[in-house]
Design a protein around this motif. Sequence first.
Motif, short mmCIF file in Angstrom:
data_model
loop_
_atom_site.label_atom_id
_atom_site.label_comp_id
_atom_site.label_asym_id
_atom_site.label_seq_id
_atom_site.Cartn_x
_atom_site.Cartn_y
_atom_site.Cartn_z
N VAL A 181 10.93 4.49 -6.54
CA VAL A 181 9.97 3.70 -5.47
C VAL A 181 8.91 3.25 -5.88
CG1 VAL A 181 8.68 4.48 -3.40
CG2 VAL A 181 10.77 5.71 -3.80
N ASP A 182 8.66 1.89 -5.41
CA ASP A 182 7.78 0.97 -5.85
C ASP A 182 6.48 1.17 -5.17
OD1 ASP A 182 6.28 -1.21 -6.68
OD2 ASP A 182 7.79 -2.85 -6.05
N MET A 183 5.61 1.53 -5.92
CA MET A 183 4.14 1.45 -5.59
C MET A 183 2.87 0.48 -5.69
SD MET A 183 4.15 4.28 -3.63
CE MET A 183 2.66 4.90 -3.39
N TRP A 184 3.57 -0.49 -6.24
CA TRP A 184 2.58 -1.65 -6.47
C TRP A 184 2.34 -2.06 -4.85
CZ3 TRP A 184 1.96 -5.98 -9.99
CH2 TRP A 184 2.44 -5.56 -11.46
N GLU A 185 0.98 -2.62 -4.69
CA GLU A 185 0.53 -2.73 -3.22
C GLU A 185 1.43 -3.84 -2.57
OE1 GLU A 185 -4.35 -1.51 -3.50
OE2 GLU A 185 -3.78 -3.41 -4.61
N HIS A 186 2.03 -4.60 -3.39
CA HIS A 186 2.62 -5.68 -2.74
C HIS A 186 3.92 -5.06 -2.24
CE1 HIS A 186 4.89 -6.28 -6.82
NE2 HIS A 186 5.79 -5.94 -5.94
N ALA A 187 4.25 -3.98 -2.36
CA ALA A 187 5.73 -3.23 -1.77
C ALA A 187 5.34 -2.75 -0.41
CB ALA A 187 6.06 -2.02 -2.69
N TYR A 188 3.77 -2.67 -0.16
CA TYR A 188 3.61 -1.98 1.26
C TYR A 188 2.51 -2.55 2.02
CZ TYR A 188 0.39 0.50 -1.31
OH TYR A 188 -0.80 0.82 -2.20
N TYR A 189 1.86 -3.39 1.26
CA TYR A 189 0.26 -3.65 2.02
C TYR A 189 0.36 -4.48 3.09
CZ TYR A 189 -4.67 -3.71 1.54
OH TYR A 189 -6.03 -3.43 1.87
N LEU A 190 1.30 -5.56 3.28
CA LEU A 190 1.27 -6.29 4.50
C LEU A 190 1.64 -5.45 5.88
CD1 LEU A 190 3.24 -9.47 3.61
CD2 LEU A 190 0.48 -9.18 3.72
N GLN A 191 2.16 -4.51 5.60
CA GLN A 191 2.44 -3.57 6.90
C GLN A 191 1.72 -2.36 6.86
OE1 GLN A 191 6.40 -2.57 6.79
NE2 GLN A 191 6.60 -1.08 8.78
N TYR A 192 1.38 -1.66 5.70
CA TYR A 192 0.62 -0.39 5.83
C TYR A 192 -0.62 -0.43 5.41
CZ TYR A 192 5.40 1.77 6.03
OH TYR A 192 6.66 2.08 6.56
N LEU A 193 -1.04 -1.53 5.00
CA LEU A 193 -2.56 -1.66 4.38
C LEU A 193 -2.94 -0.61 3.42
CD1 LEU A 193 -3.99 -2.87 7.84
CD2 LEU A 193 -3.17 -4.19 6.12
N ASN A 194 -4.24 -0.06 3.61
CA ASN A 194 -4.37 0.98 2.80
C ASN A 194 -3.84 2.45 3.02
OD1 ASN A 194 -6.18 0.97 4.89
ND2 ASN A 194 -7.07 2.99 4.13
N GLY A 195 -2.82 2.40 3.94
CA GLY A 195 -2.11 3.52 4.55
C GLY A 195 -0.82 3.83 3.62
N LYS A 196 -1.10 3.94 2.14
CA LYS A 196 0.04 3.99 1.57
C LYS A 196 0.99 5.63 1.81
CE LYS A 196 -2.28 5.47 -2.72
NZ LYS A 196 -2.71 4.95 -4.10
N ALA A 197 0.14 6.44 2.19
CA ALA A 197 0.78 7.74 2.58
C ALA A 197 2.05 7.63 3.44
CB ALA A 197 -0.14 8.78 2.87
N ASP A 198 1.59 6.77 4.63
CA ASP A 198 2.66 6.27 5.54
C ASP A 198 3.82 5.64 5.10
OD1 ASP A 198 1.15 7.54 7.63
OD2 ASP A 198 0.12 5.89 8.04
N TYR A 199 3.60 4.89 4.20
CA TYR A 199 4.91 4.09 3.70
C TYR A 199 5.62 5.21 2.58
CZ TYR A 199 6.63 1.60 -0.55
OH TYR A 199 7.63 1.07 -1.55
N VAL A 200 5.01 6.00 2.17
CA VAL A 200 5.81 6.99 1.05
C VAL A 200 6.55 7.99 2.18
CG1 VAL A 200 5.59 9.17 -0.17
CG2 VAL A 200 4.49 7.00 -0.69
N LYS A 201 5.92 8.45 3.43
CA LYS A 201 6.60 9.22 4.31
C LYS A 201 7.86 8.69 5.10
CE LYS A 201 5.50 11.53 8.54
NZ LYS A 201 4.24 11.70 9.56
#
Lengths: 244, 232
Positions: free
Chosen positions: A194-214
């Motif tokens: 699982v990619d945890m670079w910010e570019h993998a989720y930021y446009l959608q989840y912003l600082n809410g990376k826990a939701d991306y992981v969930k």
Amino acid sequence: MNFTQQLLVPFLYALSWNPTASSEQTCAIDSAPTEYSLPSLPYAYDALAPYISSQIMTLHHSKHHQTYVTNLNKALSLESSLTESADIPTRIANQQAIKFNGGGHINHSLFWKSLVPASSPHADTSNAPNLAKALNADFGGLEKFKDKFSAALLGIQGSGWGWLVKGVENGKLDIVTTKDQDPVEAKYVPILGVDMWEHAYYLQYLNGKADYVKNIWNIINWNEAEVRFEGGRADVFQVLQSKI
Amino acid sequence: MSTTLLRTTGFRSALRAAAPSTSARCAGLAGATFTRGKATLPDLPYDYGALEPAISGKIMELHHSKHHATYVNSLNSFSEQMGAARDSENVAAQIALQPLINFHGGGHLNHTLFWENLAPKSQGGGGAPSGELARAIEGHWGGLGKLQEEMNKALAGIQGSGWAWVVQDAQTGALGVKTYANQDPVVGQFRPILGIDAWEHAYYLQYENRKAEYFKAIWDVVNWKAAEKRYK
């Protein structure tokens, strides 16, 4: 910054990060290595929505992954032209460029195949019966593994990846994290990344990376995970044979 | 949001708050940037939208109110755990906490310095340094343009998350450019003069993968007055 990095910074910039840079270093020579190319996604850019947006997938694949492929080819070409050179500092700096961009190419190639649209039958954990048994034995069950894996992902400081791996020697499952684009070490078979670079989720989840992981658990390709678990490193890295 | 430059004092006290030994006597300084020795999120000395078009208001709001706030909260939490580990003389726990203090404390220090070394054009952002710093840059690089070129190369070469800084060697006084991984702070031999955040969250909503455009644009909002005050 250490000596190698100091050497590397201007080199990388001149080589690849400047979009206006000339391509004079990429001149073809007889002994030039074969080139890697961007693998096609096995699904449409919008197929992972709503868990990963079409915009993220488009940029991530067509821009970020493409840049790793382009810069890997440049670094390999340079390495090839330097084999007779006594310019050791440049050759050392280029090793890091190969590791970073080659790692980026490996990691993203594995990542795309680890994901699947939520509507696909392959998104169901029943596709991974043998892996499920091993997860039971090594983590106490699928849910406990997910909790531990999610915690590892959220504990990464900076850019990096989280991986479920299988030991090459003992066949035991484990969770490892790798920084930046470091690839998984040779002593492991990567099962799921699982990619945890910010570019993998930021446009959608912003600082809410826990939701991306969930949410990413909805789009895991358990069929692919089972295939990798049953195989060895050579099987897993077949994905990289997309050379020209 | 306050726009007074007096907030500079608050920033300094916020920085000191990260050091437990000085936090107690710093309590009560202007800006109320911490209470009871805890680090607190400093106010920005300008509005969230004030750095546009170089940095969008949405980026600034998330970066300050979410990312920086998380570093502050995590620093306080791990500092508290560190205190308990010291009280119980648990050396293993103290060692295990050090990387977390480095990361979150570094995140607090770096962002606090970053907000201070940016400014809207209406408050002096952009332009060129003056005084001794200007002379030192001229002496070391032969001009501001060369320094900017070296900084932008360093920023573009960061593999992963990190920062690039113009630093001053505390022993020799010499200026230089250094990059730091993740939230590693500029401490020890080098003194931070000017920092630029190369984490993706610092630019991605506006510039996406085109980070070179962000590195070019940010010079329009660099606060050279803040950099001059840091130079000794």
